[in-house]
Design an enzyme around this catalytic site. Structure first.
Site, PDB file in Angstrom:
ATOM      1  N   LYS A   2       0.826  -1.191   0.000  1.00  0.00           N
ATOM      2  CA  LYS A   2       0.000   0.000   0.000  1.00  0.00           C
ATOM      3  C   LYS A   2       0.869   1.253   0.000  1.00  0.00           C
ATOM      4  O   LYS A   2       2.082   1.195   0.218  1.00  0.00           O
ATOM      5  CB  LYS A   2      -0.942  -0.021   1.202  1.00  0.00           C
ATOM      6  CG  LYS A   2      -2.085  -1.023   1.006  1.00  0.00           C
ATOM      7  CD  LYS A   2      -2.831  -0.728  -0.282  1.00  0.00           C
ATOM      8  CE  LYS A   2      -3.997  -1.621  -0.558  1.00  0.00           C
ATOM      9  NZ  LYS A   2      -5.260  -1.213  -0.077  1.00  0.00           N
ATOM     10  N   HIS A  27      -2.170   4.606  -5.745  1.00  0.00           N
ATOM     11  CA  HIS A  27      -3.524   5.150  -5.983  1.00  0.00           C
ATOM     12  C   HIS A  27      -3.494   6.658  -6.237  1.00  0.00           C
ATOM     13  O   HIS A  27      -4.219   7.421  -5.597  1.00  0.00           O
ATOM     14  CB  HIS A  27      -4.461   4.829  -4.805  1.00  0.00           C
ATOM     15  CG  HIS A  27      -4.570   3.369  -4.510  1.00  0.00           C
ATOM     16  ND1 HIS A  27      -5.141   2.477  -5.387  1.00  0.00           N
ATOM     17  CD2 HIS A  27      -4.167   2.628  -3.454  1.00  0.00           C
ATOM     18  CE1 HIS A  27      -5.081   1.269  -4.882  1.00  0.00           C
ATOM     19  NE2 HIS A  27      -4.486   1.320  -3.715  1.00  0.00           N
ATOM     20  N   GLY A  67     -14.164 -13.487 -15.141  1.00  0.00           N
ATOM     21  CA  GLY A  67     -12.940 -12.779 -14.770  1.00  0.00           C
ATOM     22  C   GLY A  67     -12.339 -13.345 -13.489  1.00  0.00           C
ATOM     23  O   GLY A  67     -12.819 -14.341 -12.934  1.00  0.00           O
ATOM     24  N   SER A  96     -16.747  -5.051  -7.616  1.00  0.00           N
ATOM     25  CA  SER A  96     -16.110  -4.045  -8.474  1.00  0.00           C
ATOM     26  C   SER A  96     -16.001  -2.705  -7.742  1.00  0.00           C
ATOM     27  O   SER A  96     -15.051  -1.962  -7.934  1.00  0.00           O
ATOM     28  CB  SER A  96     -16.897  -3.844  -9.763  1.00  0.00           C
ATOM     29  OG  SER A  96     -17.105  -5.084 -10.381  1.00  0.00           O
TER      30      SER A  96
HETATM   31  N1  LIG Z   1     -13.317  -4.854  -3.841  1.00  0.00           N
HETATM   32  C1  LIG Z   1     -12.066  -5.281  -3.901  1.00  0.00           C
HETATM   33  O1  LIG Z   1     -11.404  -5.473  -2.884  1.00  0.00           O
HETATM   34  C2  LIG Z   1     -11.458  -5.585  -5.240  1.00  0.00           C
HETATM   35  C3  LIG Z   1     -10.265  -6.320  -5.317  1.00  0.00           C
HETATM   36  C4  LIG Z   1      -9.768  -6.651  -6.589  1.00  0.00           C
HETATM   37  C5  LIG Z   1     -10.436  -6.211  -7.732  1.00  0.00           C
HETATM   38  N2  LIG Z   1     -11.555  -5.444  -7.601  1.00  0.00           N
HETATM   39  C6  LIG Z   1     -12.273  -4.922  -8.783  1.00  0.00           C
HETATM   40  O2  LIG Z   1     -13.052  -5.963  -9.351  1.00  0.00           O
HETATM   41  C7  LIG Z   1     -13.266  -5.691 -10.737  1.00  0.00           C
HETATM   42  C8  LIG Z   1     -13.022  -6.933 -11.555  1.00  0.00           C
HETATM   43  O3  LIG Z   1     -11.635  -7.257 -11.494  1.00  0.00           O
HETATM   44  P1  LIG Z   1     -11.069  -8.574 -12.210  1.00  0.00           P
HETATM   45  O4  LIG Z   1      -9.616  -8.629 -11.872  1.00  0.00           O
HETATM   46  O5  LIG Z   1     -11.928  -9.735 -11.889  1.00  0.00           O
HETATM   47  O6  LIG Z   1     -11.268  -8.177 -13.739  1.00  0.00           O
HETATM   48  P2  LIG Z   1     -11.207  -9.158 -14.974  1.00  0.00           P
HETATM   49  O7  LIG Z   1     -10.841  -8.301 -16.128  1.00  0.00           O
HETATM   50  O8  LIG Z   1     -10.412 -10.379 -14.675  1.00  0.00           O
HETATM   51  O9  LIG Z   1     -12.734  -9.647 -15.136  1.00  0.00           O
HETATM   52  C9  LIG Z   1     -13.793  -8.783 -15.441  1.00  0.00           C
HETATM   53  C10 LIG Z   1     -14.891  -9.578 -16.108  1.00  0.00           C
HETATM   54  O10 LIG Z   1     -15.991  -8.691 -16.305  1.00  0.00           O
HETATM   55  C11 LIG Z   1     -16.542  -9.007 -17.561  1.00  0.00           C
HETATM   56  N3  LIG Z   1     -17.330  -7.854 -17.997  1.00  0.00           N
HETATM   57  C12 LIG Z   1     -16.914  -6.602 -18.335  1.00  0.00           C
HETATM   58  N4  LIG Z   1     -17.960  -5.836 -18.668  1.00  0.00           N
HETATM   59  C13 LIG Z   1     -19.067  -6.613 -18.538  1.00  0.00           C
HETATM   60  C14 LIG Z   1     -20.440  -6.392 -18.744  1.00  0.00           C
HETATM   61  N5  LIG Z   1     -20.903  -5.214 -19.166  1.00  0.00           N
HETATM   62  N6  LIG Z   1     -21.286  -7.420 -18.526  1.00  0.00           N
HETATM   63  C15 LIG Z   1     -20.840  -8.615 -18.095  1.00  0.00           C
HETATM   64  N7  LIG Z   1     -19.542  -8.888 -17.875  1.00  0.00           N
HETATM   65  C16 LIG Z   1     -18.666  -7.900 -18.097  1.00  0.00           C
HETATM   66  C17 LIG Z   1     -15.331  -9.291 -18.436  1.00  0.00           C
HETATM   67  O11 LIG Z   1     -15.705  -9.999 -19.612  1.00  0.00           O
HETATM   68  C18 LIG Z   1     -14.494 -10.124 -17.484  1.00  0.00           C
HETATM   69  O12 LIG Z   1     -14.810 -11.503 -17.563  1.00  0.00           O
HETATM   70  C19 LIG Z   1     -12.329  -4.527 -11.063  1.00  0.00           C
HETATM   71  O13 LIG Z   1     -13.096  -3.348 -11.091  1.00  0.00           O
HETATM   72  C20 LIG Z   1     -11.360  -4.494  -9.917  1.00  0.00           C
HETATM   73  O14 LIG Z   1     -10.847  -3.183  -9.679  1.00  0.00           O
HETATM   74  C21 LIG Z   1     -12.081  -5.139  -6.395  1.00  0.00           C
END
Ligand SMILES: NC(=O)c1ccc[n+]([C@@H]2O[C@H](COP(=O)([O-])OP(=O)(O)OC[C@H]3O[C@@H](n4cnc5c(N)ncnc54)[C@H](O)[C@@H]3O)[C@@H](O)[C@H]2O)c1
Length: 374
Positions: A77, A95, A202, A281
């Site tokens: 961090k 960030h 994802g 997300s």
């Molecule tokens: N809350 C937390 O602690 C935390 C931690 C890690 C990641 N995240 C967030 O989670 C999100 C996803 O990360 P990831 O690493 O899994 O991403 P990723 O790219 O591996 O997966 C995202 C998935 O979303 C799908 N997608 C995109 N737009 C779409 C839509 N309109 N309809 C349906 N599916 C759709 C893509 O096809 C993909 O399969 C990111 O925004 C990331 O910042 C949050």
């Protein structure tokens, strides 16, 4: 050429237990000829003795500040607030590249110190995909908390859920969720909850689906949607008629119709089962937030925020925690560290290796955007 030294900082952010470097990755770096200094830390999920056992040199917390300026300072961090110039090469999540609050003050410290920030969020392969991310365990942890929240609402409607404990391992988390679900399922006429996961293909989505399986949800209780299923455009009735909605999409720059709205919840009428939204997300303040029924983050201490404008029965709550993987700090650190290791092993060639030169260019581009006063 002199060996390259990597200095692992002790994290200073409260409650942060994760590390970007596991003892196994530490050993791989030492075996490859890197010098490794590890700051002692009582809060890190890996114990000091685990690093000692692989041969790392242990140093007191905070000593990175006075390390020679060619030592690479690795952390997870951001560096604590302050004004001092930062003269080293640094690798961590700062960030500040998306112009978050305080971005210019944070970024200008590197520029003023002639340091370089290789921001972990911007270490990408030639196709632009991040080399290391915490997604899988974010989806896994978020879905676990969603199950706990559903069970709580079934058993204690109208009362907020208490804080979520931290777990030493993912199997311990699964055990806890199963035990919490059992009485709720009994009170729900023996019915397990039904979940819809969007962004299911994802990293986060895979973790969400795996948690559902780990706690024994049958396949027909999990709707796994990705781009193909949402291309018809939301809002979607299937969300309102599921018990739990886990949002795992990666939001691009393109605006999409919302997945769920106050209207779509109201339209579902008696068919609405939805009690819990876990927004993995977690972009409540984005204009492109596909879940415009809430606007505040939640936390492990207060895991849910209520959705106020819905028909009360059943109550609907949202989980929006932006550091979910901390819940299973060991597994998430192991995953992140193993994804990062191949890049770390090329650090000695960082002036020519693509992953580092791309990150350095991103840093330079962002520095150019600093206001003149910084
Ligand atoms: N809350 C937390 O602690 C935390 C931690 C890690 C990641 N995240 C967030 O989670 C999100 C996803 O990360 P990831 O690493 O899994 O991403 P990723 O790219 O591996 O997966 C995202 C998935 O979303 C799908 N997608 C995109 N737009 C779409 C839509 N309109 N309809 C349906 N599916 C759709 C893509 O096809 C993909 O399969 C990111 O925004 C990331 O910042 C949050």
């Amino acid at each position: 050429m002199a060996p390259t030294t990597i200095h692992l900082r002790a994290e200073t952010k409260p409650l942060e237990r994760r590390s970007p470097l596991s003892p196994a990755s530490a050993k791989a770096l030492l075996d490859a000829g890197y010098i490794l200094r590890v700051e002692r830390s009582a809060d890190r999920i890996y114990e000091d003795k685990e690093y000692e056992a692989v041969g790392a040199e242990m140093v007191p917390a905070g000593t990175w500040v006075n390390a020679p300026t060619d030592h690479i300072i690795l952390g997870l961090k951001e560096i604590s607030d302050g004004d001092s110039p930062l003269p080293h090469p640094y690798i961590h999540f700062q960030h500040c590249y998306k112009k978050q609050d305080g971005w210019a003050d944070a970024l200008s410290r590197y520029a003023r110190g002639n340091g370089v920030l290789y921001d972990l969020e911007f270490l990408v392969d030639p196709s632009g995909r991040r080399v290391a991310a915490f997604g899988y365990w974010a989806g896994y942890s978020g879905t676990a908390i969603a199950m706990l929240s559903w069970a709580h609402q079934v058993l204690h409607p109208g009362t907020p859920q208490g804080s979520v404990p931290v777990f030493d391992s993912a199997p311990k988390l699964v055990e806890y969720v199963k035990a919490a679900l059992a009485p709720a399922v009994a009170a729900n006429n023996g019915e397990l909850p039904r979940a819809i996961v969007i962004g299911a293909l994802g990293r986060c989505g895979n973790g969400a689906r795996d948690l559902c399986q780990a706690i024994g949800l049958p396949k027909d209780h999990i709707l796994a949607w990705d781009l193909a299923e949402t291309k018809k455009g939301g809002p979607f009735k299937e969300i309102a008629t599921s018990d739990i909605f886990v949002n795992c999409v990666y939001l691009g720059a393109l605006r999409i119709p919302p997945f769920v709205t106050f209207e779509s919840l109201a339209e579902a009428g008696d068919e609405r089962r939805l009690r819990v939204i876990c927004d993995v997300s977690c972009d409540p303040n984005s204009e492109n937030n596909p879940i415009p029924v809430y606007s505040t983050y939640s936390s492990f201490i207060h895991p849910t925020v209520p959705v106020k404008q819905t028909v009360e029965n059943p109550e609907l709550r949202v989980i929006a925690i932006d550091h979910l993987p901390t819940l299973v700090a060991r597994e998430s650190s192991d995953e992140f560290s193993s994804l990062l290791l191949p890049s770390l092993l090329t650090l000695k060639d960082r002036d020519t290796e693509g992953v580092w030169t791309r990150a350095q260019q991103t840093f330079k581009d962002r520095v150019k955007e600093l206001p003149a006063s910084n």
